[in-house]
Design a protein around this motif. Structure first.
Motif, PDB file in Angstrom:
ATOM      1  N   LEU A   1      31.408  43.678  39.666  1.00 29.58           N
ATOM      2  CA  LEU A   1      32.706  44.340  39.669  1.00 29.58           C
ATOM      3  C   LEU A   1      32.914  45.178  38.417  1.00 29.58           C
ATOM      4  O   LEU A   1      34.047  45.442  38.020  1.00 29.58           O
ATOM      5  N   CYS A   2      31.815  45.601  37.815  1.00 31.13           N
ATOM      6  CA  CYS A   2      31.875  46.574  36.730  1.00 31.13           C
ATOM      7  C   CYS A   2      31.613  47.953  37.344  1.00 31.13           C
ATOM      8  O   CYS A   2      30.477  48.251  37.739  1.00 31.13           O
ATOM      9  N   PRO A   3      32.632  48.779  37.495  1.00 28.98           N
ATOM     10  CA  PRO A   3      32.453  50.057  38.206  1.00 28.98           C
ATOM     11  C   PRO A   3      31.383  50.954  37.589  1.00 28.98           C
ATOM     12  O   PRO A   3      30.704  51.693  38.315  1.00 28.98           O
ATOM     13  N   ILE A   4      31.222  50.900  36.265  1.00 28.49           N
ATOM     14  CA  ILE A   4      30.218  51.751  35.618  1.00 28.49           C
ATOM     15  C   ILE A   4      28.821  51.369  36.089  1.00 28.49           C
ATOM     16  O   ILE A   4      28.016  52.229  36.477  1.00 28.49           O
ATOM     17  N   PHE A   5      28.507  50.078  36.055  1.00 32.52           N
ATOM     18  CA  PHE A   5      27.181  49.646  36.501  1.00 32.52           C
ATOM     19  C   PHE A   5      27.007  49.901  37.993  1.00 32.52           C
ATOM     20  O   PHE A   5      25.985  50.447  38.427  1.00 32.52           O
ATOM     21  N   TYR A   6      28.001  49.498  38.789  1.00 39.92           N
ATOM     22  CA  TYR A   6      27.876  49.620  40.238  1.00 39.92           C
ATOM     23  C   TYR A   6      27.706  51.086  40.645  1.00 39.92           C
ATOM     24  O   TYR A   6      26.857  51.413  41.480  1.00 39.92           O
ATOM     25  N   GLY A   7      28.492  51.971  40.055  1.00 41.15           N
ATOM     26  CA  GLY A   7      28.385  53.381  40.419  1.00 41.15           C
ATOM     27  C   GLY A   7      27.061  53.997  40.017  1.00 41.15           C
ATOM     28  O   GLY A   7      26.461  54.762  40.776  1.00 41.15           O
ATOM     29  N   HIS A   8      26.583  53.641  38.825  1.00 42.23           N
ATOM     30  CA  HIS A   8      25.328  54.234  38.346  1.00 42.23           C
ATOM     31  C   HIS A   8      24.121  53.725  39.125  1.00 42.23           C
ATOM     32  O   HIS A   8      23.108  54.429  39.220  1.00 42.23           O
TER      33      HIS A   8
ATOM     34  N   PRO B   1      35.804  47.026  32.456  1.00 45.24           N
ATOM     35  CA  PRO B   1      36.951  46.219  32.891  1.00 45.24           C
ATOM     36  C   PRO B   1      37.508  45.381  31.742  1.00 45.24           C
ATOM     37  O   PRO B   1      36.753  44.887  30.897  1.00 45.24           O
ATOM     38  N   GLU B   2      38.815  45.207  31.735  1.00 42.22           N
ATOM     39  CA  GLU B   2      39.474  44.489  30.653  1.00 42.22           C
ATOM     40  C   GLU B   2      38.939  43.070  30.501  1.00 42.22           C
ATOM     41  O   GLU B   2      38.747  42.583  29.381  1.00 42.22           O
ATOM     42  N   VAL B   3      38.696  42.403  31.631  1.00 44.63           N
ATOM     43  CA  VAL B   3      38.245  41.019  31.564  1.00 44.63           C
ATOM     44  C   VAL B   3      36.868  40.924  30.921  1.00 44.63           C
ATOM     45  O   VAL B   3      36.585  39.990  30.157  1.00 44.63           O
ATOM     46  N   MET B   4      35.996  41.909  31.176  1.00 50.81           N
ATOM     47  CA  MET B   4      34.682  41.903  30.548  1.00 50.81           C
ATOM     48  C   MET B   4      34.799  42.149  29.045  1.00 50.81           C
ATOM     49  O   MET B   4      34.097  41.510  28.241  1.00 50.81           O
ATOM     50  N   LEU B   5      35.680  43.046  28.656  1.00 48.04           N
ATOM     51  CA  LEU B   5      35.869  43.321  27.236  1.00 48.04           C
ATOM     52  C   LEU B   5      36.316  42.074  26.486  1.00 48.04           C
ATOM     53  O   LEU B   5      35.775  41.733  25.428  1.00 48.04           O
ATOM     54  N   VAL B   6      37.318  41.378  27.032  1.00 53.69           N
ATOM     55  CA  VAL B   6      37.863  40.195  26.356  1.00 53.69           C
ATOM     56  C   VAL B   6      36.822  39.099  26.258  1.00 53.69           C
ATOM     57  O   VAL B   6      36.602  38.509  25.182  1.00 53.69           O
ATOM     58  N   LEU B   7      36.148  38.800  27.360  1.00 50.84           N
ATOM     59  CA  LEU B   7      35.177  37.711  27.359  1.00 50.84           C
ATOM     60  C   LEU B   7      33.955  38.041  26.502  1.00 50.84           C
ATOM     61  O   LEU B   7      33.444  37.172  25.784  1.00 50.84           O
ATOM     62  N   THR B   8      33.479  39.280  26.559  1.00 49.17           N
ATOM     63  CA  THR B   8      32.323  39.662  25.737  1.00 49.17           C
ATOM     64  C   THR B   8      32.663  39.596  24.260  1.00 49.17           C
ATOM     65  O   THR B   8      31.868  39.090  23.447  1.00 49.17           O
ATOM     66  N   ALA B   9      33.833  40.103  23.894  1.00 55.45           N
ATOM     67  CA  ALA B   9      34.247  40.044  22.487  1.00 55.45           C
ATOM     68  C   ALA B   9      34.336  38.595  22.012  1.00 55.45           C
ATOM     69  O   ALA B   9      33.897  38.264  20.898  1.00 55.45           O
TER      70      ALA B   9
ATOM     71  N   ALA C   1      45.215  27.915  35.869  1.00 59.15           N
ATOM     72  CA  ALA C   1      45.850  29.124  35.340  1.00 59.15           C
ATOM     73  C   ALA C   1      44.809  30.076  34.759  1.00 59.15           C
ATOM     74  O   ALA C   1      44.867  31.297  34.989  1.00 59.15           O
ATOM     75  N   VAL C   2      43.842  29.540  34.012  1.00 61.33           N
ATOM     76  CA  VAL C   2      42.800  30.385  33.434  1.00 61.33           C
ATOM     77  C   VAL C   2      41.933  30.991  34.533  1.00 61.33           C
ATOM     78  O   VAL C   2      41.554  32.169  34.481  1.00 61.33           O
ATOM     79  N   LEU C   3      41.642  30.182  35.550  1.00 57.85           N
ATOM     80  CA  LEU C   3      40.868  30.698  36.678  1.00 57.85           C
ATOM     81  C   LEU C   3      41.627  31.815  37.388  1.00 57.85           C
ATOM     82  O   LEU C   3      41.031  32.832  37.777  1.00 57.85           O
ATOM     83  N   ALA C   4      42.938  31.662  37.530  1.00 60.08           N
ATOM     84  CA  ALA C   4      43.746  32.700  38.172  1.00 60.08           C
ATOM     85  C   ALA C   4      43.740  33.985  37.354  1.00 60.08           C
ATOM     86  O   ALA C   4      43.654  35.088  37.905  1.00 60.08           O
ATOM     87  N   VAL C   5      43.837  33.849  36.024  1.00 59.53           N
ATOM     88  CA  VAL C   5      43.794  35.029  35.164  1.00 59.53           C
ATOM     89  C   VAL C   5      42.445  35.726  35.288  1.00 59.53           C
ATOM     90  O   VAL C   5      42.358  36.962  35.352  1.00 59.53           O
ATOM     91  N   PHE C   6      41.362  34.935  35.331  1.00 54.25           N
ATOM     92  CA  PHE C   6      40.013  35.502  35.492  1.00 54.25           C
ATOM     93  C   PHE C   6      39.907  36.264  36.809  1.00 54.25           C
ATOM     94  O   PHE C   6      39.397  37.398  36.849  1.00 54.25           O
TER      95      PHE C   6
ATOM     96  N   PHE D   1      42.351  37.560  38.552  1.00 54.86           N
ATOM     97  CA  PHE D   1      43.177  38.760  38.454  1.00 54.86           C
ATOM     98  C   PHE D   1      42.440  39.839  37.669  1.00 54.86           C
ATOM     99  O   PHE D   1      42.478  41.023  38.036  1.00 54.86           O
ATOM    100  N   GLY D   2      41.757  39.426  36.592  1.00 51.27           N
ATOM    101  CA  GLY D   2      40.978  40.382  35.804  1.00 51.27           C
ATOM    102  C   GLY D   2      39.878  41.030  36.612  1.00 51.27           C
ATOM    103  O   GLY D   2      39.555  42.213  36.400  1.00 51.27           O
ATOM    104  N   LEU D   3      39.296  40.292  37.559  1.00 49.18           N
ATOM    105  CA  LEU D   3      38.271  40.863  38.433  1.00 49.18           C
ATOM    106  C   LEU D   3      38.891  41.755  39.507  1.00 49.18           C
ATOM    107  O   LEU D   3      38.269  42.725  39.954  1.00 49.18           O
ATOM    108  N   ALA D   4      40.109  41.407  39.933  1.00 50.25           N
ATOM    109  CA  ALA D   4      40.758  42.187  40.994  1.00 50.25           C
ATOM    110  C   ALA D   4      41.115  43.593  40.526  1.00 50.25           C
ATOM    111  O   ALA D   4      41.132  44.533  41.332  1.00 50.25           O
TER     112      ALA D   4
END
Length: 549
Positions: A141-148, A307-315, A398-403, A405-408
């Motif tokens: 669900l990373c549009p950059i990777f999927y599109g490329h 995606p925002e969720v990838m940025l937060v988790l990677t950081a 709650a954390v799973l729901a946020v995750f 949502f971040g993927l959605a």
């Protein structure tokens, strides 16, 4: 090395997390494969497709002639790249009932799905099934990777090759100092494929040398200098057959690299300097020459396009890795594995920010850092769920729901942008709607395919035919070869707008907006990606808003 147990997350019906996550991962891979199989024809040609197809023909001709025809070894500058992807696509085109460029899109989709599967296995191996599933979802669900993965013949296959090599290096750290034959094979295959794609694959040696320092220092402390050096030498020795195999793979897909021993170093020198006539691109609202891009180019685009969720988790994972290194209680093998992954995700960006090479076409040249980012993100998510299980179990849903949502968020944008997912900008940037005036979107020119298809449909619907004794003439502001392939044999294309019947322009800053009837308009999220104008009987001086480079 698995740190996430089967009790990290409660599951319904008493199913273990391991089985549930693995089943979901297989379902995700199957879903991506089906969707890719149904949609790969939607992706247009980019600037480089036609040239890469020619390169493949020359390479196959060279092999078919027993190396008597060596035109491929001096073709443009592509001989300094590997042609494995191009050759596979050309060979499959001979047996599949698809057009050449459709075959290239299909092969790209297959390579991309392989990359997703390897990323899943790597995340699972490092931190358990939940981490593997999370890593897979983050990458899929990373549009950059999927599109490329559909249309980038250099950078997407290189990203997949690099994550294969990273899987081999992680296995090597786990099994050190006695790597299994399978691990040796994976390391050799990954090294051959990655360097055979781009000489930049040699960066993996830096990941390994720096990443293995914690493990080697631990060996020095516990086993003594002599035994530590002996073990290291033994590992190098047993890796030699795998590296020899990798050299053969590299030579097969990049034959120029083995014609002379110094050729790979010549390619490294060549690509370390800008090798084309400079042109200008838009960055942060300014038109900048590509050799003069600021150091902030990459961090800005990564922050606004991932995606925002990838940025937060990677950081979080990167911070955790460096915070973990001084801690004595953390096993040295775990330090080595996480340090290698962290270097794979961050070191290329840091080098580019310091060296400031010519930067252009967004972050496409750095797509290869996204899979290790996804793995780190998956590890961070799984680690978070494990800690919550131990102390704040009620917070897990709650954390799973946020995750989720971040993927959605990127999923919704991918659906909205299809088939231009690679142009994605996240909600921090205000999506493509807000980014359109500040950054380039469709720099590959993929929208010309849809514009061409709709132009043909319009002409058929209107029952219009070209003037007698000639074809329709279309002036194109964008990549010419892709437009010709998309339009077909009933059209001739060029830059001359005075003699043209129609003008086809990308929605980028270098193409003029014309005062003429609009026949076709390709839009996503209220952003114009391409237009076709009816310019018959009109005097149009040109299509470029700035001088050509």
């Amino acid at each position: 090395m698995t740190s996430i147990t089967t009790s990290a997350l409660d599951t319904p019906l008493g199913r273990s997390v391991e089985r549930t996550c693995d089943d979901l991962a297989m379902l995700v891979l199957a879903a991506v494969a089906v969707i890719a199989g149904l949609t790969f024809r939607d992706y247009g040609l980019g600037w480089d497709d036609y040239t890469h197809a020619e390169y493949a023909d020359l390479l196959l001709r060279m092999y078919g002639s027993g190396f008597r025809d060596t035109s491929a070894l001096s073709f443009a500058n592509l001989y300094m790249y590997g042609g494995g992807f191009d050759m596979v696509a050309a060979l499959l085109h001979k047996i599949l009932p698809l057009e050449l460029f459709e075959t290239r899109r299909l092969v790209g989709a297959i390579v991309g799905v392989i990359g997703l599967a390897v990323t899943w296995r790597l995340g699972r191996r490092v931190a358990g099934p939940l981490a593997g599933l999370a890593a897979l979802l983050l990458l899929a669900l990373c549009p950059i990777f999927y599109g490329h993965m559909f249309m980038n013949p250099k950078d997407a296959p290189f990203a997949v090759a690099m994550i294969i090599l990273m899987l081999g290096l992680v296995r090597l750290a786990e099994e050190y100092p006695k790597p299994s034959p399978r691990t040796i094979l994976i390391v050799g295959l990954g090294a051959g494929l990655s360097i055979g794609c781009r000489i930049l694959g040699g960066l993996a040696l830096v990941y390994a040398m720096v990443g293995f320092m914690p493990l080697f220092l631990e060996e020095l402390r516990t086993e003594g200098a002599r035994e530590a050096v002996r073990r290291f030498a033994h590992v190098v020795y047993v890796l030699l057959p795998g590296l020899a195999f990798g050299y053969l793979v590299m030579g097969l897909i990049w034959p120029w690299s083995i014609m002379e021993p110094g050729n790979p170093f010549e390619a490294l020198t060549y690509f370390s300097h800008f090798f084309e006539k400079p042109w200008k691109e838009m960055f942060d609202g300014a038109i900048v020459s590509v050799p003069d891009m600021p150091w902030s180019y990459l961090p800005t685009l990564f922050a606004l396009q991932l995606p925002e969720v990838m940025l937060v988790l990677t950081a979080g994972a990167v911070f955790s890795t460096f915070a973990m290194l001084p801690r004595r209680e953390v096993p040295a093998r775990r330090k080595t594995i996480l340090l290698m992954l962290t270097l794979a995700a961050t070191l290329p960006l840091a080098i580019a920010m310091v060296k400031r090479p010519a930067l252009y076409n967004g972050i496409r040249h750095f797509v290869f850092v996204i899979p290790p980012m996804a793995v780190l993100g998956g590890i961070a998510f799984a680690r978070t769920m494990e800690r919550l299980r131990a102390s704040h179990r009620a917070w897990q849903p709650a954390v799973l729901a946020v995750f989720c949502f971040g993927l959605a968020l990127p999923l919704a944008e991918m659906i909205r942008l299809h088939p231009y997912q690679y142009t994605h900008f996240n909600h921090i940037a205000g999506t493509v709607r807000a980014a359109d005036d500040r950054f380039m979107l469709d720099y590959w020119g993929l929208a010309l395919k849809q514009a061409s298809d709709e132009l043909r449909e319009q002409l058929v619907e209107r029952q219009e035919v070209p003037p007698r004794n000639r074809k329709w003439k279309v002036a194109v502001c964008g990549p010419q070869r892709p437009a010709q392939v998309a339009l077909g044999p009933d059209f001739t294309i060029g830059w001359d707008s005075n003699a043209a019947d129609f003008a086809m322009t990308l929605g980028e800053f270098y193409c003029k907006g014309l005062t003429a009837p609009v026949l076709v308009e390709i839009k996503r999220d209220d952003v114009v990606f391409a237009r076709v104008y009816d310019i018959r009987g009109r005097s149009i001086s040109g299509l470029l808003s700035i001088p050509a480079p």
